[in-house]
Design a protein around this motif. Structure first.
Motif, mmCIF file in Angstrom:
data_model
loop_
_atom_site.group_PDB
_atom_site.id
_atom_site.type_symbol
_atom_site.label_atom_id
_atom_site.label_comp_id
_atom_site.label_asym_id
_atom_site.label_seq_id
_atom_site.Cartn_x
_atom_site.Cartn_y
_atom_site.Cartn_z
ATOM 1 N N VAL A 8 -10.716 -4.410 9.409
ATOM 2 C CA VAL A 8 -9.401 -3.829 9.659
ATOM 3 C C VAL A 8 -8.767 -3.374 8.344
ATOM 4 C CG1 VAL A 8 -7.096 -4.234 10.623
ATOM 5 C CG2 VAL A 8 -9.097 -5.375 11.637
ATOM 6 N N ILE A 9 -8.275 -2.165 8.331
ATOM 7 C CA ILE A 9 -7.507 -1.624 7.220
ATOM 8 C C ILE A 9 -6.029 -1.706 7.578
ATOM 9 C CG2 ILE A 9 -6.863 0.507 6.021
ATOM 10 C CD1 ILE A 9 -9.484 -0.483 4.966
ATOM 11 N N ILE A 10 -5.213 -2.287 6.693
ATOM 12 C CA ILE A 10 -3.761 -2.295 6.866
ATOM 13 C C ILE A 10 -3.161 -1.454 5.749
ATOM 14 C CG2 ILE A 10 -1.658 -3.681 6.877
ATOM 15 C CD1 ILE A 10 -3.257 -5.994 8.022
ATOM 16 N N THR A 11 -2.400 -0.442 6.130
ATOM 17 C CA THR A 11 -1.788 0.441 5.146
ATOM 18 C C THR A 11 -0.391 0.813 5.615
ATOM 19 O OG1 THR A 11 -2.187 2.402 3.768
ATOM 20 C CG2 THR A 11 -2.695 2.605 6.120
ATOM 21 N N GLY A 12 0.289 1.639 4.834
ATOM 22 C CA GLY A 12 1.641 2.054 5.186
ATOM 23 C C GLY A 12 2.402 2.463 3.950
ATOM 24 N N THR A 13 3.681 2.741 4.114
ATOM 25 C CA THR A 13 4.504 3.125 2.965
ATOM 26 C C THR A 13 4.778 1.910 2.085
ATOM 27 O OG1 THR A 13 6.513 2.708 4.238
ATOM 28 C CG2 THR A 13 5.682 4.970 4.210
ATOM 29 N N PRO A 14 4.895 2.109 0.774
ATOM 30 C CA PRO A 14 5.348 1.012 -0.090
ATOM 31 C C PRO A 14 6.711 0.502 0.372
ATOM 32 C CG PRO A 14 4.493 2.834 -1.395
ATOM 33 C CD PRO A 14 4.596 3.342 0.021
ATOM 34 N N ARG A 15 6.930 -0.799 0.288
ATOM 35 C CA ARG A 15 8.177 -1.440 0.700
ATOM 36 C C ARG A 15 8.468 -1.222 2.180
ATOM 37 N NH1 ARG A 15 8.619 -5.103 -1.530
ATOM 38 N NH2 ARG A 15 10.875 -5.314 -1.263
ATOM 39 N N GLY A 16 7.407 -1.069 2.969
ATOM 40 C CA GLY A 16 7.595 -0.783 4.386
ATOM 41 C C GLY A 16 7.163 -1.902 5.314
ATOM 42 N N GLY A 17 6.818 -3.058 4.768
ATOM 43 C CA GLY A 17 6.452 -4.190 5.614
ATOM 44 C C GLY A 17 4.967 -4.489 5.694
ATOM 45 N N THR A 18 4.152 -3.832 4.873
ATOM 46 C CA THR A 18 2.708 -4.077 4.954
ATOM 47 C C THR A 18 2.326 -5.455 4.435
ATOM 48 O OG1 THR A 18 2.423 -2.934 2.829
ATOM 49 C CG2 THR A 18 2.041 -1.652 4.828
ATOM 50 N N THR A 19 3.026 -5.940 3.409
ATOM 51 C CA THR A 19 2.711 -7.266 2.877
ATOM 52 C C THR A 19 2.990 -8.339 3.925
ATOM 53 O OG1 THR A 19 3.201 -6.565 0.609
ATOM 54 C CG2 THR A 19 3.169 -8.930 1.036
ATOM 55 N N LEU A 20 4.135 -8.225 4.599
ATOM 56 C CA LEU A 20 4.462 -9.176 5.660
ATOM 57 C C LEU A 20 3.484 -9.049 6.823
ATOM 58 C CD1 LEU A 20 6.306 -11.319 6.881
ATOM 59 C CD2 LEU A 20 7.768 -9.474 7.735
ATOM 60 N N LYS A 121 -5.504 -5.050 2.773
ATOM 61 C CA LYS A 121 -4.260 -4.283 2.747
ATOM 62 C C LYS A 121 -4.089 -3.566 1.414
ATOM 63 C CE LYS A 121 0.297 -4.294 1.324
ATOM 64 N NZ LYS A 121 0.988 -4.721 0.097
ATOM 65 N N HIS A 122 -3.856 -2.265 1.506
ATOM 66 C CA HIS A 122 -3.426 -1.446 0.372
ATOM 67 C C HIS A 122 -2.524 -0.365 0.941
ATOM 68 C CE1 HIS A 122 -5.225 -2.430 -3.508
ATOM 69 N NE2 HIS A 122 -6.409 -2.631 -2.950
ATOM 70 N N ASN A 123 -1.546 0.064 0.176
ATOM 71 C CA ASN A 123 -0.656 1.123 0.651
ATOM 72 C C ASN A 123 -1.211 2.509 0.315
ATOM 73 O OD1 ASN A 123 1.213 -1.394 0.002
ATOM 74 N ND2 ASN A 123 2.171 -0.225 1.632
ATOM 75 N N THR A 124 -0.874 3.019 -0.842
ATOM 76 C CA THR A 124 -1.241 4.391 -1.186
ATOM 77 C C THR A 124 -2.746 4.581 -1.286
ATOM 78 O OG1 THR A 124 0.842 4.588 -2.384
ATOM 79 C CG2 THR A 124 -0.808 6.276 -2.804
ATOM 80 N N LEU A 125 -3.449 3.592 -1.793
ATOM 81 C CA LEU A 125 -4.903 3.719 -1.941
ATOM 82 C C LEU A 125 -5.564 4.078 -0.616
ATOM 83 C CD1 LEU A 125 -7.669 3.471 -3.225
ATOM 84 C CD2 LEU A 125 -7.492 0.981 -3.050
ATOM 85 N N TYR A 126 -5.280 3.321 0.433
ATOM 86 C CA TYR A 126 -5.919 3.571 1.722
ATOM 87 C C TYR A 126 -5.347 4.813 2.414
ATOM 88 C CZ TYR A 126 -8.065 -1.099 1.478
ATOM 89 O OH TYR A 126 -8.806 -2.198 1.116
#
Length: 273
Positions: A8-20, A121-126
């Motif tokens: 599973v890849i988890i991505t999204g905008t920075p500061r958008g809740g991906t870490t949580l 999980k990575h934001n911009t990278l993925y």
């Protein structure tokens, strides 16, 4: 979620809740989420081709899965007690927020069987290589979005996209790089960057799981239904803190969103904030 895919890849905008989201995923039965593997960012210094980088990530999943199955330690950003982080920014000097990335620790993960779900999980990278990741057919991809106004307020509270400096990970996404280097008004720039993420996710929405942070916070069972796994403990229900935000920027952000963010406005109403 494709039952046949255990990566599973988890991505999204920075500061958008991906870490949580990654931390909540980690609390599901027979699931593990690695948060922003540092070695994958190092590959960017040597790899420019998206297909080659995608293949490296595919092989990395296989390697990490094998190590976990064999009870070998895996490096991951974790709290001292072994729990996953939920926020990488803490209060700094004079009330300003600063990055407090957890130092990678050697963790031995316990899984029930080989059917465990492994997420990274990575934001911009993925997001930058999302079409290539999808084309591989290897992954279930979860993209997390948060309402643009609190997201952009958060960017300003931590200094995200407030300069023309392009990080290595951002240089692999030409449109993003050009926006960051632009000389226009900061709020307009940040709004256009947010809309660029939305444009990417909407163009691929039939192939990814697009989740709104707000929906996940108010209905964490959404993640259970998506993965067909139940929480083994607390699901880390947590609203984002707003105390560091400069709310005097809200009207400017709304005006800019109306003018420059057609994709964001397909997903969010400005009346919701």
């Amino acid at each position: 979620m494709d039952k046949g895919k255990k990566d599973v890849i988890i991505t999204g905008t920075p500061r958008g809740g991906t870490t949580l989201t990654g931390a909540m995923f980690d609390q599901l039965d027979n699931c593990i989420c690695l948060s922003e593997p540092v070695w994958q960012e190092y590959w960017l210094r040597k790899i420019n081709d998206q297909r080659e980088l995608t293949e490296k990530i595919i092989q990395d999943f296989k390697k990490m899965r094998k190590r976990i199955e064999q009870g070998m330690p895996v490096k991951d950003r974790r709290n001292p007690d072994g729990s996953p982080p939920t926020n990488y920014y803490q209060k700094g000097v004079a009330g300003k927020r600063k990055a407090d990335y957890r130092k990678p620790r050697q963790i031995v993960f316990r899984v029930k069987n080989k059917e465990f779900l492994l997420a990274m999980k990575h934001n911009t990278l993925y997001t930058a290589i999302l079409p290539s990741l999808l084309k591989s057919g290897q992954f279930t991809i979860i993209a997390v979005l948060r309402h643009p106004i609190p997201t952009i307020l958060s960017w300003n509270s931590v200094g995200k996209y407030t300069s023309q400096r392009v990080k290595l990970v951002e240089s692999h996404w030409g449109e993003l790089k050009n926006l960051i280097r632009g000389e226009e008004d900061l709020i307009n720039k940040q709004v256009k960057i947010f809309d660029l993420y939305c444009q990417m996710y909407l163009s691929l929405q039939d192939q990814i799981q697009l989740i709104k942070y707000e929906d996940l916070i108010y209905n964490p069972t959404k993640l259970e239904k998506l993965t067909n796994r139940t929480f083994t403990g607390e699901h880390m229900l947590k609203k984002a803190s707003l105390r560091h935000y400069d709310f005097s920027l809200v009207d400017r952000i709304k005006k800019s969103l109306r003018a420059h963010a057609p994709n964001a406005l397909k997903l969010y109403s400005l009346d919701d904030f």
